[in-house]
Design a protein around this motif. Structure first.
Motif, PDB file in Angstrom:
ATOM      1  N   THR A 429       0.833  -1.205   0.000  1.00  0.00           N
ATOM      2  CA  THR A 429       0.000   0.000   0.000  1.00  0.00           C
ATOM      3  C   THR A 429       0.864   1.250   0.000  1.00  0.00           C
ATOM      4  O   THR A 429       0.579   2.219  -0.720  1.00  0.00           O
ATOM      5  CB  THR A 429      -0.917   0.010   1.234  1.00  0.00           C
ATOM      6  OG1 THR A 429      -1.735  -1.153   1.212  1.00  0.00           O
ATOM      7  CG2 THR A 429      -1.807   1.240   1.249  1.00  0.00           C
ATOM      8  N   ALA A 430       1.923   1.236   0.797  1.00  0.00           N
ATOM      9  CA  ALA A 430       2.813   2.397   0.845  1.00  0.00           C
ATOM     10  C   ALA A 430       3.487   2.625  -0.512  1.00  0.00           C
ATOM     11  O   ALA A 430       3.616   3.769  -0.969  1.00  0.00           O
ATOM     12  CB  ALA A 430       3.861   2.207   1.933  1.00  0.00           C
ATOM     13  N   LEU A 454       7.327  -1.608  -7.060  1.00  0.00           N
ATOM     14  CA  LEU A 454       6.036  -2.287  -6.972  1.00  0.00           C
ATOM     15  C   LEU A 454       5.961  -3.410  -7.999  1.00  0.00           C
ATOM     16  O   LEU A 454       5.492  -4.517  -7.706  1.00  0.00           O
ATOM     17  CB  LEU A 454       4.911  -1.274  -7.192  1.00  0.00           C
ATOM     18  CG  LEU A 454       3.487  -1.689  -6.813  1.00  0.00           C
ATOM     19  CD1 LEU A 454       3.372  -1.938  -5.318  1.00  0.00           C
ATOM     20  CD2 LEU A 454       2.502  -0.612  -7.247  1.00  0.00           C
ATOM     21  N   MET A 455       6.433  -3.153  -9.199  1.00  0.00           N
ATOM     22  CA  MET A 455       6.432  -4.170 -10.252  1.00  0.00           C
ATOM     23  C   MET A 455       7.346  -5.337  -9.893  1.00  0.00           C
ATOM     24  O   MET A 455       7.058  -6.484 -10.220  1.00  0.00           O
ATOM     25  CB  MET A 455       6.877  -3.541 -11.575  1.00  0.00           C
ATOM     26  CG  MET A 455       5.896  -2.508 -12.124  1.00  0.00           C
ATOM     27  SD  MET A 455       6.569  -1.572 -13.526  1.00  0.00           S
ATOM     28  CE  MET A 455       6.753  -2.886 -14.726  1.00  0.00           C
ATOM     29  N   LYS A 456       8.426  -5.033  -9.192  1.00  0.00           N
ATOM     30  CA  LYS A 456       9.385  -6.067  -8.825  1.00  0.00           C
ATOM     31  C   LYS A 456       8.895  -6.921  -7.654  1.00  0.00           C
ATOM     32  O   LYS A 456       8.994  -8.155  -7.677  1.00  0.00           O
ATOM     33  CB  LYS A 456      10.723  -5.416  -8.471  1.00  0.00           C
ATOM     34  CG  LYS A 456      11.818  -6.410  -8.105  1.00  0.00           C
ATOM     35  CD  LYS A 456      13.121  -5.685  -7.797  1.00  0.00           C
ATOM     36  CE  LYS A 456      14.225  -6.668  -7.400  1.00  0.00           C
ATOM     37  NZ  LYS A 456      15.494  -5.964  -7.094  1.00  0.00           N
ATOM     38  N   ARG A 457       8.347  -6.262  -6.628  1.00  0.00           N
ATOM     39  CA  ARG A 457       7.979  -6.979  -5.410  1.00  0.00           C
ATOM     40  C   ARG A 457       6.561  -7.570  -5.463  1.00  0.00           C
ATOM     41  O   ARG A 457       6.293  -8.593  -4.844  1.00  0.00           O
ATOM     42  CB  ARG A 457       8.099  -6.040  -4.203  1.00  0.00           C
ATOM     43  CG  ARG A 457       9.528  -5.629  -3.887  1.00  0.00           C
ATOM     44  CD  ARG A 457       9.598  -4.579  -2.796  1.00  0.00           C
ATOM     45  NE  ARG A 457       9.023  -5.030  -1.531  1.00  0.00           N
ATOM     46  CZ  ARG A 457       8.957  -4.279  -0.418  1.00  0.00           C
ATOM     47  NH1 ARG A 457       9.443  -3.034  -0.454  1.00  0.00           N
ATOM     48  NH2 ARG A 457       8.426  -4.753   0.682  1.00  0.00           N
ATOM     49  N   TYR A 458       5.659  -6.892  -6.167  1.00  0.00           N
ATOM     50  CA  TYR A 458       4.264  -7.334  -6.211  1.00  0.00           C
ATOM     51  C   TYR A 458       3.761  -7.326  -7.657  1.00  0.00           C
ATOM     52  O   TYR A 458       2.842  -6.582  -8.002  1.00  0.00           O
ATOM     53  CB  TYR A 458       3.385  -6.432  -5.342  1.00  0.00           C
ATOM     54  CG  TYR A 458       3.903  -6.253  -3.933  1.00  0.00           C
ATOM     55  CD1 TYR A 458       3.669  -7.223  -2.960  1.00  0.00           C
ATOM     56  CD2 TYR A 458       4.637  -5.117  -3.578  1.00  0.00           C
ATOM     57  CE1 TYR A 458       4.141  -7.059  -1.659  1.00  0.00           C
ATOM     58  CE2 TYR A 458       5.099  -4.947  -2.280  1.00  0.00           C
ATOM     59  CZ  TYR A 458       4.860  -5.914  -1.329  1.00  0.00           C
ATOM     60  OH  TYR A 458       5.325  -5.754  -0.051  1.00  0.00           O
ATOM     61  N   PRO A 459       4.364  -8.143  -8.523  1.00  0.00           N
ATOM     62  CA  PRO A 459       4.036  -8.066  -9.962  1.00  0.00           C
ATOM     63  C   PRO A 459       2.593  -8.453 -10.282  1.00  0.00           C
ATOM     64  O   PRO A 459       2.071  -8.048 -11.325  1.00  0.00           O
ATOM     65  CB  PRO A 459       5.029  -9.037 -10.594  1.00  0.00           C
ATOM     66  CG  PRO A 459       5.401  -9.987  -9.490  1.00  0.00           C
ATOM     67  CD  PRO A 459       5.386  -9.164  -8.243  1.00  0.00           C
ATOM     68  N   GLY A 461       0.056  -8.071  -7.951  1.00  0.00           N
ATOM     69  CA  GLY A 461      -0.786  -7.512  -6.907  1.00  0.00           C
ATOM     70  C   GLY A 461      -1.832  -6.543  -7.433  1.00  0.00           C
ATOM     71  O   GLY A 461      -1.717  -5.977  -8.525  1.00  0.00           O
ATOM     72  N   GLU A 462      -2.853  -6.357  -6.614  1.00  0.00           N
ATOM     73  CA  GLU A 462      -3.936  -5.445  -6.967  1.00  0.00           C
ATOM     74  C   GLU A 462      -3.448  -4.005  -7.031  1.00  0.00           C
ATOM     75  O   GLU A 462      -3.948  -3.209  -7.828  1.00  0.00           O
ATOM     76  CB  GLU A 462      -5.063  -5.565  -5.932  1.00  0.00           C
ATOM     77  CG  GLU A 462      -6.238  -4.633  -6.171  1.00  0.00           C
ATOM     78  CD  GLU A 462      -6.919  -4.880  -7.510  1.00  0.00           C
ATOM     79  OE1 GLU A 462      -7.464  -3.905  -8.060  1.00  0.00           O
ATOM     80  OE2 GLU A 462      -6.903  -6.030  -7.978  1.00  0.00           O
ATOM     81  N   ALA A 463      -2.457  -3.675  -6.206  1.00  0.00           N
ATOM     82  CA  ALA A 463      -1.961  -2.296  -6.198  1.00  0.00           C
ATOM     83  C   ALA A 463      -1.383  -1.903  -7.549  1.00  0.00           C
ATOM     84  O   ALA A 463      -1.611  -0.780  -8.032  1.00  0.00           O
ATOM     85  CB  ALA A 463      -0.905  -2.133  -5.105  1.00  0.00           C
TER      86      ALA A 463
END
Length: 818
Positions: A429-430, A454-459, A461-463
């Motif tokens: 979220t952050a 964000l693309m690297k850690r939560y590819p 994910g909804e975020a």
């Protein structure tokens, strides 16, 4: 049988004293051999340590401080003295003082070890961890430092790393028993009951010890055998402060699971009352706060009493913080704000100071005061006690405030810092917020570090999907040449993209364009029907060409066709508002309460519940009043913008039920904690009304009513209608007291000061006609006519009535028209 012993160099004071005695004995042995070569300073330091070994650490603190103040020590002796002073502060339970002395010596392994002890006592595990790691290089401290490091990893929920570290300690080590205990505790946290059970079976000493029996109770809890666990816990007795804390928390958990919140509260309150200096108070207060959060109407009386107990400052400090939290929870948010400020002012080094700043910031953000929120966070310092564990929350709040102030670049950096400080799922979220802030700050230019991360850690994910959707919306907003392509691409994973143009136009009140775009996308193969239906409903509600009956039908059709839609809260809110306007209060209440029940986390929930309460009051149902009281209580506990208004409504209900004492008590609490001038004016007016109604019981109530209304006149922030109302009612009360002079003077203040630039007609005419009737009752016809003439001279809704009264008086009493 050998008694199981837990070596805890950083939690239980018992070990610290034993360890200190061992070190002291070693020092005395060396002294007996080298007595002839001891320096004067070394001799004095050794003497200063003797009271500590005898259980009088404060004496040692005084003696060591005197030695330091003489400024005659060489560097080696000074280091030793400071080490011992910091350690003595720790053993005395003065952890903040220990940290202040030892922090400058943190590179020294021994000093760093005791600094870690103090950090742990303050609950700052992240800061203690590297100090234990450094202390491992000291052979004497090594086993204790490894154990301490493992416990820090355990506290930080790095369970596998902690287990791996414990394996480095030989089974027959001096801390071997504690290693077995710690490994069992970690395995239970991982819900690996079979492995934990094997350790207990292999270690009879541990299994039969109080800790072993506690672990058996924990196993029962993990298997949800709450009554069995409670029975086991009730028969464990120990003087280990950490075990006492754990048993207490486990018993509270059993009561919670069995639904006995009162017993859970009583257990915590009794322990805190009887142990005002116990090292576990920080954890126990936090647990008590959780219990209060689940109760319907927590009084907070114990917190208030403890907070005011100057004889036990350790307990008082935590009580002050959680008293403010409790007041905020029950809807007294303005009073809680004052308490949090006083807490920070009076206890600037308390471990919860940073948490108090975060609470203040959240209060301001919740009330749309972003700049005040930012200002409240400006003095946050990462080195303060308790700051390490809350740094992520502080930066997240700072980012939220900066974003609300349109300072997007700074917000992006704050959210990015928060994501790096929080290893939990909240980091996603952050990161999203940081990437979004960067997008707002830099248009569609590149260099968005948060998006890359964000693309690297939560590819998946909804975020990330949401961020791409917002980017597409921004392109549509700025009429970017590839906006359509971007929306089509996002539509593969985000249904909202199909109606993005129409929703954007509607949000900017371009209803004609929104209708056009909706018609274009509503039949599109990829359109998401409930979004299209909701937009159609919103357009109908905004149109002057569509009747309320048609809007009601569309809303009801929507709820039937899309029972799982995310737009249900908005649809129910629309329905409730329409029914309320049409005075179908029972139907309105059903819609508002259904919204709150189905979507407790919706931003509409608080306002929906408030309107449900108002609907209940107006519904004329037999149980309406009591039902309304319960609804308003829920609103007050939400601590939002409707909290104080809900308390006012409760006072009105109590007044309607002829319970004046209960109504006055509610109003007293509001006035004690509320600073908003409008809410205060309303509360004071209602308080005066109730007291006035009790005038027939005793004339002193008329005096008290006057005093209440006079408080409104003293506030320069109060608007004219409230002041005129107060003056008019003061006049009425003086009439009841047969003080006609003061009554007429109060009326005069209203009808003689009409301001055409700021007209207020209701109380202007009310005061004027009441003054006229008073003068008529005294047969002062000419003076009454002069009052009516002032009323008639103002072009208002009752001017004609005043003229007619003038004419009638002149005719009846043969008064000249000259």
């Amino acid at each position: 049988m050998k008694r199981f012993r837990r070596e805890s160099p950083f939690i239980t004071k018992g070990f610290c004293k034993n360890f200190a005695k061992k070190c002291l004995c070693a020092a005395l042995v060396n002294a007996s051999v080298w007595i002839g070569s001891l320096s004067y300073a070394e001799d004095r330091i050794g003497e200063a340590l003797i009271p500590r070994s005898q259980g009088f650490p404060q004496v040692t603190v005084t003696k060591l401080s005197d030695i330091l103040n003489e400024n005659t020590l060489n560097e080696s002796d000074k280091l030793r003295t400071l080490r011992e002073l910091g350690r003595t502060y720790f053993e005395a339970g003065q952890w903040a003082e220990a940290i202040a002395v030892l922090r400058p010596l943190s590179t020294d392994r021994v000093a760093g070890f005791w600094l870690a002890q103090a950090f742990v006592s303050q609950g700052e595990y992240a800061q203690a961890l590297p100090l234990y790691q450094r202390a491992r290089a000291d052979e004497t401290l090594r086993p204790y430092a490894i154990l301490g490091e493992a416990r820090m990893l355990h506290a930080l929920k790095k369970y596998n790393a902690a287990l791996a570290l414990l394996s480095e300690i030989p089974p027959k080590s001096i801390v071997g028993d504690s290693v077995a205990l710690e490994r069992t505790s970690i395995l239970l946290d991982l819900n690996r009951l079979a492995e934990a059970s094997l350790i207990l079976k292999a270690n009879a000493t541990l299994a039969s010890s109080p800790w072993g029996r506690y672990f058996l109770a924990r196993m029962a809890m993990l298997e949800k055998r709450w009554e069995d666990a409670a029975a086991l816990l009730n028969h464990i007795h120990s003087d280990d402060s950490e075990l006492i804390k754990n048993i207490l928390l486990a018993r509270v958990e059993c009561f919670d699971q069995l639904g006995d919140f009162t017993s859970a509260e009583n257990l915590l309150v009794t322990f805190i009352q009887e142990h005002p200096e116990h090292s576990a108070l920080p954890v126990l207060f936090a647990k008590l706060d959780e219990v209060y959060d689940r109760e319907n109407n927590p009084s907070g009386g114990d917190l208030r009493r403890w907070a005011e107990d100057a004889n036990h400052p350790f307990r008082a400090g935590y009580a002050k913080f959680y008293r403010a939290r409790n007041d905020s929870r029950i809807g007294l948010s303005d009073g809680a704000l004052i308490l949090f400020r006083e807490f920070i002012r009076d206890l600037p080094q308390h471990p919860l100071v940073s948490a108090a700043r975060a609470e203040i910031a959240e209060y301001y953000l919740h009330n749309s005061k972003a700049q005040d929120a930012l200002d409240s966070l400006s003095t946050f310092r990462s080195h303060l006690p308790g700051a390490g564990d809350i740094a992520s929350r502080i930066n997240f709040l700072r980012g939220s405030a900066l974003f609300a102030l349109s300072r997007y670049a700074e917000a992006a950096n704050a959210f990015l810092d928060a994501s790096h400080q929080d290893p939990s799922s909240a980091a996603e979220t952050a990161l999203y917020n940081s990437a979004l802030s960067y997008l707002f700050a830099n248009s569609l230019s590149g260099g968005n570090l948060a998006k890359t991360e964000l693309m690297k850690r939560y590819p998946t994910g909804e975020a990330l999907r949401q961020l791409r959707f917002v980017e597409a919306l921004q392109k549509a907003k700025w009429k970017h040449p590839d906006a359509a392509q971007a929306l089509a691409e996002v539509a593969k994973s985000s249904v909202r993209a199909q109606l993005a143009f129409a929703e954007f136009c509607f949000a900017h009140k371009d209803f004609a364009r929104a209708s056009e775009e909706w018609m274009r996308f509503s039949d599109h193969p990829g359109a998401f029907n409930d979004r299209a239906a909701y937009l159609a409903l919103s357009l109908a509600d905004a149109s002057t060409k569509v009747s309320e009956d048609q809007v009601i039908r569309l809303a009801q059709d929507f709820l039937e066709a899309y029972p799982s839609s995310s737009f249900k809260p908005e649809v129910r809110m629309k329905l409730g508002e329409i029914f309320f306007r049409r005075e179908n209060f029972l139907a309105a209440q059903i819609q508002f309460e259904t919204l709150a029940r189905e979507f407790p986390d919706s931003p509409l929930t608080e306002s929906a519940l408030f309107f449900a309460g108002q609907s209940a009051v107006r519904s004329m149902e037999p149980t309406a009043a009591e039902n309304a009281m319960l609804i308003f209580e829920k609103v007050a506990k939400m601590r939002g913008p409707f909290a104080s208004l809900a308390r006012l409504e409760q006072a009105r209900v109590q007044e309607a039920l002829v319970r004046p004492d209960q109504a006055l008590l509610i109003l007293k609490n509001i006035l004690a904690l509320q600073s908003d001038p409008e809410i205060r004016a309303e509360a004071l007016t209602m308080q005066g009304n109730i007291l006035f109604g009790q005038g027939p019981i005793g004339s002193e109530n008329y005096v008290r009513a006057i005093e209440s209304w006079q408080q409104i006149l003293l506030d320069p922030r109060v608007t004219l209608p409230w002041k005129n109302q107060a003056l008019t009612k003061i006049g009425t009360a003086y009439q009841k007291l047969e003080d006609t002079g003061r009554a007429l003077a109060s009326y005069y203040e209203v009808f003689s000061t009409f301001n055409p630039a700021n007209p207020e007609f209701f109380w202007f005419y009310k005061a004027g006609f009441d003054a006229g009737k008073l003068l008529e009752s005294q047969k002062k016809w000419n003076e009454a006519i002069r009052v009516y003439e002032q009323l008639a001279a103002i072009a208002g809704p009752r001017a004609q009535e005043a003229k007619q009264r003038i004419q009638l008086l002149k005719q009846q009493h043969l008064i000249s028209t000259k």
